[in-house]
Design a protein around this motif. Structure first.
Motif, PDB file in Angstrom:
ATOM      1  N   THR A 191       0.836  -1.195   0.000  1.00 57.14           N
ATOM      2  CA  THR A 191       0.000   0.000   0.000  1.00 57.14           C
ATOM      3  C   THR A 191       0.873   1.248   0.000  1.00 57.14           C
ATOM      4  N   LEU A 192       0.580   2.166  -0.908  1.00 56.90           N
ATOM      5  CA  LEU A 192       1.345   3.401  -1.008  1.00 56.90           C
ATOM      6  C   LEU A 192       0.638   4.568  -0.333  1.00 56.90           C
ATOM      7  N   PHE A 193      -0.597   4.856  -0.764  1.00 62.47           N
ATOM      8  CA  PHE A 193      -1.332   5.984  -0.204  1.00 62.47           C
ATOM      9  C   PHE A 193      -2.784   5.926  -0.622  1.00 62.47           C
ATOM     10  N   LYS A 194      -3.584   6.797  -0.007  1.00 61.50           N
ATOM     11  CA  LYS A 194      -5.002   6.955  -0.354  1.00 61.50           C
ATOM     12  C   LYS A 194      -5.195   8.320  -0.992  1.00 61.50           C
ATOM     13  N   VAL A 195      -6.160   8.395  -1.895  1.00 62.09           N
ATOM     14  CA  VAL A 195      -6.382   9.629  -2.637  1.00 62.09           C
ATOM     15  C   VAL A 195      -7.859   9.746  -2.999  1.00 62.09           C
ATOM     16  N   VAL A 196      -8.343  10.984  -3.081  1.00 67.27           N
ATOM     17  CA  VAL A 196      -9.705  11.255  -3.562  1.00 67.27           C
ATOM     18  C   VAL A 196      -9.576  11.855  -4.956  1.00 67.27           C
ATOM     19  N   VAL A 197     -10.129  11.178  -5.941  1.00 63.18           N
ATOM     20  CA  VAL A 197     -10.110  11.677  -7.319  1.00 63.18           C
ATOM     21  C   VAL A 197     -11.491  12.277  -7.585  1.00 63.18           C
ATOM     22  N   PRO A 198     -11.561  13.592  -7.861  1.00 58.53           N
ATOM     23  CA  PRO A 198     -12.856  14.270  -7.967  1.00 58.53           C
ATOM     24  C   PRO A 198     -13.504  14.210  -9.348  1.00 58.53           C
ATOM     25  N   PHE A 199     -13.014  13.333 -10.235  1.00 59.22           N
ATOM     26  CA  PHE A 199     -13.567  13.247 -11.588  1.00 59.22           C
ATOM     27  C   PHE A 199     -13.425  11.811 -12.102  1.00 59.22           C
ATOM     28  N   ASN A 241      -3.269  13.133 -17.492  1.00 61.01           N
ATOM     29  CA  ASN A 241      -3.311  13.893 -18.735  1.00 61.01           C
ATOM     30  C   ASN A 241      -4.769  14.178 -19.031  1.00 61.01           C
ATOM     31  N   ARG A 242      -5.070  15.420 -19.428  1.00 68.65           N
ATOM     32  CA  ARG A 242      -6.452  15.829 -19.692  1.00 68.65           C
ATOM     33  C   ARG A 242      -6.615  16.157 -21.172  1.00 68.65           C
ATOM     34  N   TYR A 243      -7.676  15.614 -21.763  1.00 72.83           N
ATOM     35  CA  TYR A 243      -8.062  15.892 -23.150  1.00 72.83           C
ATOM     36  C   TYR A 243      -9.522  16.311 -23.100  1.00 72.83           C
ATOM     37  N   GLY A 244      -9.789  17.614 -23.091  1.00 75.36           N
ATOM     38  CA  GLY A 244     -11.166  18.084 -22.899  1.00 75.36           C
ATOM     39  C   GLY A 244     -11.625  17.670 -21.514  1.00 75.36           C
ATOM     40  N   ASN A 245     -12.683  16.836 -21.459  1.00 81.58           N
ATOM     41  CA  ASN A 245     -13.177  16.380 -20.154  1.00 81.58           C
ATOM     42  C   ASN A 245     -12.800  14.922 -19.865  1.00 81.58           C
ATOM     43  N   LEU A 246     -11.838  14.372 -20.622  1.00 84.35           N
ATOM     44  CA  LEU A 246     -11.350  13.011 -20.389  1.00 84.35           C
ATOM     45  C   LEU A 246     -10.008  13.061 -19.669  1.00 84.35           C
ATOM     46  N   ALA A 285      -6.458   4.080 -26.472  1.00 86.14           N
ATOM     47  CA  ALA A 285      -7.448   5.172 -26.502  1.00 86.14           C
ATOM     48  C   ALA A 285      -6.774   6.530 -26.315  1.00 86.14           C
ATOM     49  N   GLU A 286      -5.817   6.611 -25.395  1.00 89.42           N
ATOM     50  CA  GLU A 286      -5.125   7.882 -25.185  1.00 89.42           C
ATOM     51  C   GLU A 286      -4.246   8.226 -26.391  1.00 89.42           C
ATOM     52  N   GLU A 287      -3.562   7.255 -26.953  1.00 90.76           N
ATOM     53  CA  GLU A 287      -2.735   7.497 -28.143  1.00 90.76           C
ATOM     54  C   GLU A 287      -3.592   8.013 -29.292  1.00 90.76           C
ATOM     55  N   GLN A 302      -6.023  15.355 -31.247  1.00 89.73           N
ATOM     56  CA  GLN A 302      -6.150  16.644 -30.563  1.00 89.73           C
ATOM     57  C   GLN A 302      -5.028  16.813 -29.555  1.00 89.73           C
ATOM     58  N   PRO A 303      -4.627  18.034 -29.324  1.00 89.90           N
ATOM     59  CA  PRO A 303      -3.562  18.249 -28.336  1.00 89.90           C
ATOM     60  C   PRO A 303      -4.082  18.012 -26.921  1.00 89.90           C
ATOM     61  N   ARG A 304      -3.171  17.678 -26.046  1.00 86.93           N
ATOM     62  CA  ARG A 304      -3.519  17.505 -24.639  1.00 86.93           C
ATOM     63  C   ARG A 304      -3.931  18.857 -24.077  1.00 86.93           C
ATOM     64  N   SER A 305      -5.004  18.896 -23.286  1.00 86.28           N
ATOM     65  CA  SER A 305      -5.496  20.139 -22.686  1.00 86.28           C
ATOM     66  C   SER A 305      -4.629  20.578 -21.520  1.00 86.28           C
ATOM     67  N   GLY A 306      -3.876  19.661 -20.961  1.00 83.34           N
ATOM     68  CA  GLY A 306      -3.035  19.972 -19.808  1.00 83.34           C
ATOM     69  C   GLY A 306      -2.946  18.764 -18.902  1.00 83.34           C
TER      70      GLY A 306
END
Length: 141
Positions: free
Chosen positions: A30-38, A94-99, A121-123, A129-133
């Motif tokens: 176990t490394l850590f716990k995290v909350v992913v909001p999306f 990596n974000r592509y629009g809302n993905l 799918a990411e490739e 399209q370019p990565r949004s950030g």
């Protein structure tokens, strides 16, 4: 004939999945716990927003498991040392629009950065399209 092939393939998938799960239980850290909001993707797995535990599985895999243990995703990674001063545990997407696609897992415990291999799918998205950030999610303390 097609139904027999389907049954054999389904059986092989279940056996392989069970074997991997049993192997992973003996090798997980176990490394850590995290909350992913999306919602996000790890390889071909689509995961909902929520609380996750992050594990090392051996030395070249990272496993994310939802708090209710109903959702899991296994990601092959390339490991390197984290740059000085950048060792806090976190997930980078990596974000592509809302993905969102899991890109990196940083682990404070061993000062490592785990670079996730991109999915098909990411490739495909990256080619069209370019990565949004990038978006970083810090651990729960």
């Amino acid at each position: 004939m097609k139904s027999r092939i389907g049954i054999v393939l389904a059986t092989m998938t279940v056996v392989l999945g069970t074997s991997l799960a049993l192997y992973a239980q003996g090798q997980m850290n176990t490394l850590f716990k995290v909350v992913v909001p999306f919602e996000f993707r790890v390889r071909s797995a689509h995961l909902s927003a929520g609380n996750y535990t992050v594990f090392h599985v051996g030395s070249k895999w990272i496993l994310l498991q939802s708090e209710d243990r109903k959702a899991t995703a296994l990601a092959p990674v390339m490991v390197s040392s984290a740059p000085a001063g950048q060792s806090a545990s976190k997930l980078v997407f990596n974000r592509y629009g809302n993905l969102y696609f899991l890109s990196q897992v940083w682990t404070e415990e061993d000062d490592q950065m785990h670079e996730c291999h991109r999915s098909v799918a990411e490739e495909t998205l990256l080619a069209s399209q370019p990565r949004s950030g990038t978006t970083t999610v810090a651990t729960i303390r």
